[in-house]
Design a protein around this motif. Structure first.
Motif, PDB file in Angstrom:
ATOM      1  N   THR A 151      65.802  22.571 -17.308  1.00  0.00           N
ATOM      2  CA  THR A 151      66.828  21.406 -17.062  1.00  0.00           C
ATOM      3  C   THR A 151      67.774  21.061 -18.191  1.00  0.00           C
ATOM      4  O   THR A 151      68.360  20.449 -18.132  1.00  0.00           O
ATOM      5  N   ALA A 152      67.419  21.899 -19.210  1.00  0.00           N
ATOM      6  CA  ALA A 152      68.069  21.555 -20.456  1.00  0.00           C
ATOM      7  C   ALA A 152      67.751  22.528 -21.682  1.00  0.00           C
ATOM      8  O   ALA A 152      66.977  23.144 -21.554  1.00  0.00           O
ATOM      9  N   GLU A 153      69.020  22.856 -22.387  1.00  0.00           N
ATOM     10  CA  GLU A 153      68.630  23.425 -23.782  1.00  0.00           C
ATOM     11  C   GLU A 153      68.944  22.339 -24.655  1.00  0.00           C
ATOM     12  O   GLU A 153      70.278  21.565 -24.813  1.00  0.00           O
ATOM     13  N   GLU A 154      68.161  22.056 -25.716  1.00  0.00           N
ATOM     14  CA  GLU A 154      68.339  21.249 -26.823  1.00  0.00           C
ATOM     15  C   GLU A 154      68.147  21.897 -28.315  1.00  0.00           C
ATOM     16  O   GLU A 154      67.430  22.836 -28.272  1.00  0.00           O
ATOM     17  N   SER A 155      68.711  21.270 -29.284  1.00  0.00           N
ATOM     18  CA  SER A 155      68.556  21.338 -30.607  1.00  0.00           C
ATOM     19  C   SER A 155      67.923  20.257 -31.325  1.00  0.00           C
ATOM     20  O   SER A 155      68.534  19.061 -31.221  1.00  0.00           O
ATOM     21  N   MET A 156      66.899  20.471 -32.149  1.00  0.00           N
ATOM     22  CA  MET A 156      66.088  19.329 -32.978  1.00  0.00           C
ATOM     23  C   MET A 156      66.228  19.696 -34.354  1.00  0.00           C
ATOM     24  O   MET A 156      65.929  20.678 -34.766  1.00  0.00           O
ATOM     25  N   ASP A 157      66.411  18.789 -35.016  1.00  0.00           N
ATOM     26  CA  ASP A 157      66.467  19.052 -36.618  1.00  0.00           C
ATOM     27  C   ASP A 157      65.209  18.125 -37.167  1.00  0.00           C
ATOM     28  O   ASP A 157      65.560  17.015 -37.159  1.00  0.00           O
ATOM     29  N   TYR A 158      64.421  18.612 -37.727  1.00  0.00           N
ATOM     30  CA  TYR A 158      63.081  18.076 -38.193  1.00  0.00           C
ATOM     31  C   TYR A 158      63.457  17.876 -39.846  1.00  0.00           C
ATOM     32  O   TYR A 158      63.781  19.027 -40.420  1.00  0.00           O
ATOM     33  N   THR A 159      63.201  17.068 -40.545  1.00  0.00           N
ATOM     34  CA  THR A 159      63.268  16.808 -41.753  1.00  0.00           C
ATOM     35  C   THR A 159      61.654  16.573 -42.452  1.00  0.00           C
ATOM     36  O   THR A 159      61.167  15.585 -42.063  1.00  0.00           O
ATOM     37  N   LEU A 160      60.955  17.443 -42.960  1.00  0.00           N
ATOM     38  CA  LEU A 160      59.704  17.434 -43.153  1.00  0.00           C
ATOM     39  C   LEU A 160      59.270  16.887 -44.639  1.00  0.00           C
ATOM     40  O   LEU A 160      59.862  17.716 -45.631  1.00  0.00           O
ATOM     41  N   GLN A 161      58.596  16.240 -45.074  1.00  0.00           N
ATOM     42  CA  GLN A 161      58.048  15.964 -46.226  1.00  0.00           C
ATOM     43  C   GLN A 161      56.590  16.573 -46.553  1.00  0.00           C
ATOM     44  O   GLN A 161      55.759  16.420 -45.675  1.00  0.00           O
ATOM     45  N   MET A 162      56.339  17.426 -47.397  1.00  0.00           N
ATOM     46  CA  MET A 162      55.133  18.257 -47.577  1.00  0.00           C
ATOM     47  C   MET A 162      54.325  17.666 -48.557  1.00  0.00           C
ATOM     48  O   MET A 162      54.912  16.929 -49.545  1.00  0.00           O
ATOM     49  N   GLU A 163      52.923  17.743 -48.321  1.00  0.00           N
ATOM     50  CA  GLU A 163      52.080  17.378 -49.275  1.00  0.00           C
ATOM     51  C   GLU A 163      51.001  18.215 -49.523  1.00  0.00           C
ATOM     52  O   GLU A 163      50.593  18.984 -48.574  1.00  0.00           O
ATOM     53  N   GLU A 164      50.480  18.596 -50.620  1.00  0.00           N
ATOM     54  CA  GLU A 164      49.452  19.539 -50.922  1.00  0.00           C
ATOM     55  C   GLU A 164      48.098  19.022 -50.790  1.00  0.00           C
ATOM     56  O   GLU A 164      47.864  17.797 -51.794  1.00  0.00           O
ATOM     57  N   GLU A 165      47.292  19.714 -50.231  1.00  0.00           N
ATOM     58  CA  GLU A 165      45.709  18.914 -49.983  1.00  0.00           C
ATOM     59  C   GLU A 165      44.838  20.185 -49.992  1.00  0.00           C
ATOM     60  O   GLU A 165      45.071  20.978 -49.223  1.00  0.00           O
ATOM     61  N   GLU A 166      44.087  20.029 -51.029  1.00  0.00           N
ATOM     62  CA  GLU A 166      42.835  21.014 -51.175  1.00  0.00           C
ATOM     63  C   GLU A 166      43.308  22.584 -51.120  1.00  0.00           C
ATOM     64  O   GLU A 166      43.143  23.283 -50.544  1.00  0.00           O
TER      65      GLU A 166
END
Length: 225
Positions: A196-211
């Motif tokens: 039904t559609a083609e889409e483009s999504m932009d994610y801005t991800l903030q990372m954190e270090e765990e173990e």
């Protein structure tokens, strides 16, 4: 000399004078008409010359060109643009390599990619499945927030599939957090399997270090790079 002869001479002189007066008036009118026709012809030629100038842009001899003509001529001048070589371009100030180790950069980049790949792939029959699949790549606090969203399928959006994923370093990275920009191109399908559609999504991800591993601590959608 008789009176009759005198009268004939007077009347003859008067007739000649009147004839000369009429002739003078006639000649004067003719001269005036000729001058008016000459002036009219001159004005007509000037008018035609002006119209020709306005419509064709060709000025009369010895006239000054219009300002617009000068501007046009200036616009036609060849402009030289110096294009720098790629190896001479100045990179943006600061890069992740200035603040973080190569291992941390690669590990966080891969975690960001894995999160978007799993989280984007929504399945309407199991609305929380994409969140569970992305759980290994997010912090516990973020997981608790996302699972309470309880997304629902619609007639046009039953499930989504990833087409391509690209991960970018932000233009002005900082040493406080590893933040990745992830763009996903995806396809949207209805319950019958029709796209039904083609889409483009932009994610801005903030990372954190765990173990010793990196996880997504927070994200935003479609914000400027």
């Amino acid at each position: 000399m008789s009176d009759r002869t005198k009268n004939i001479i007077v009347y003859s002189v008067m007739a000649v004078a009147i004839a000369l007066f009429i002739y003078a008036v006639f000649v004067g009118n003719q001269q005036k008409q000729l001058e008016e026709e000459s002036n009219h012809s001159s004005r007509k030629e000037q008018s035609e010359e002006v119209r020709s100038y306005d419509s064709l842009g060709d000025s009369a001899p010895n006239s000054q060109p219009k300002k617009s003509d000068l501007i046009t001529e200036e616009h036609h001048e060849e402009v030289q643009i110096d294009i720098p070589e790629m190896d001479t371009l100045i990179p943006p100030e600061g890069q992740y390599a200035d603040y973080f180790s190569k291992e941390a950069i690669e590990a966080s980049r891969q975690a960001a990619r894995n999160f978007v790949e799993k989280y984007y792939s929504f399945q309407g029959e199991e609305p929380l499945e994409h969140i569970e699949n992305a759980k290994p790549y997010m912090t516990d606090d973020m997981y608790e927030e996302l699972k309470n969203e309880n997304p629902r399928p619609t007639a046009a959006v039953s499930y989504k599939e990833v087409e391509t994923i690209d991960v970018y370093e932000p233009y002005e990275p900082t040493e406080e957090h590893l933040i990745w920009k992830v763009r996903v191109q995806g396809n949207v399908f209805d319950s019958g399997g029709n796209k039904t559609a083609e889409e483009s999504m932009d994610y801005t991800l903030q990372m954190e270090e765990e173990e010793g591993s990196f996880k997504v601590q927070n994200y935003m959608l479609n914000v400027p790079y």
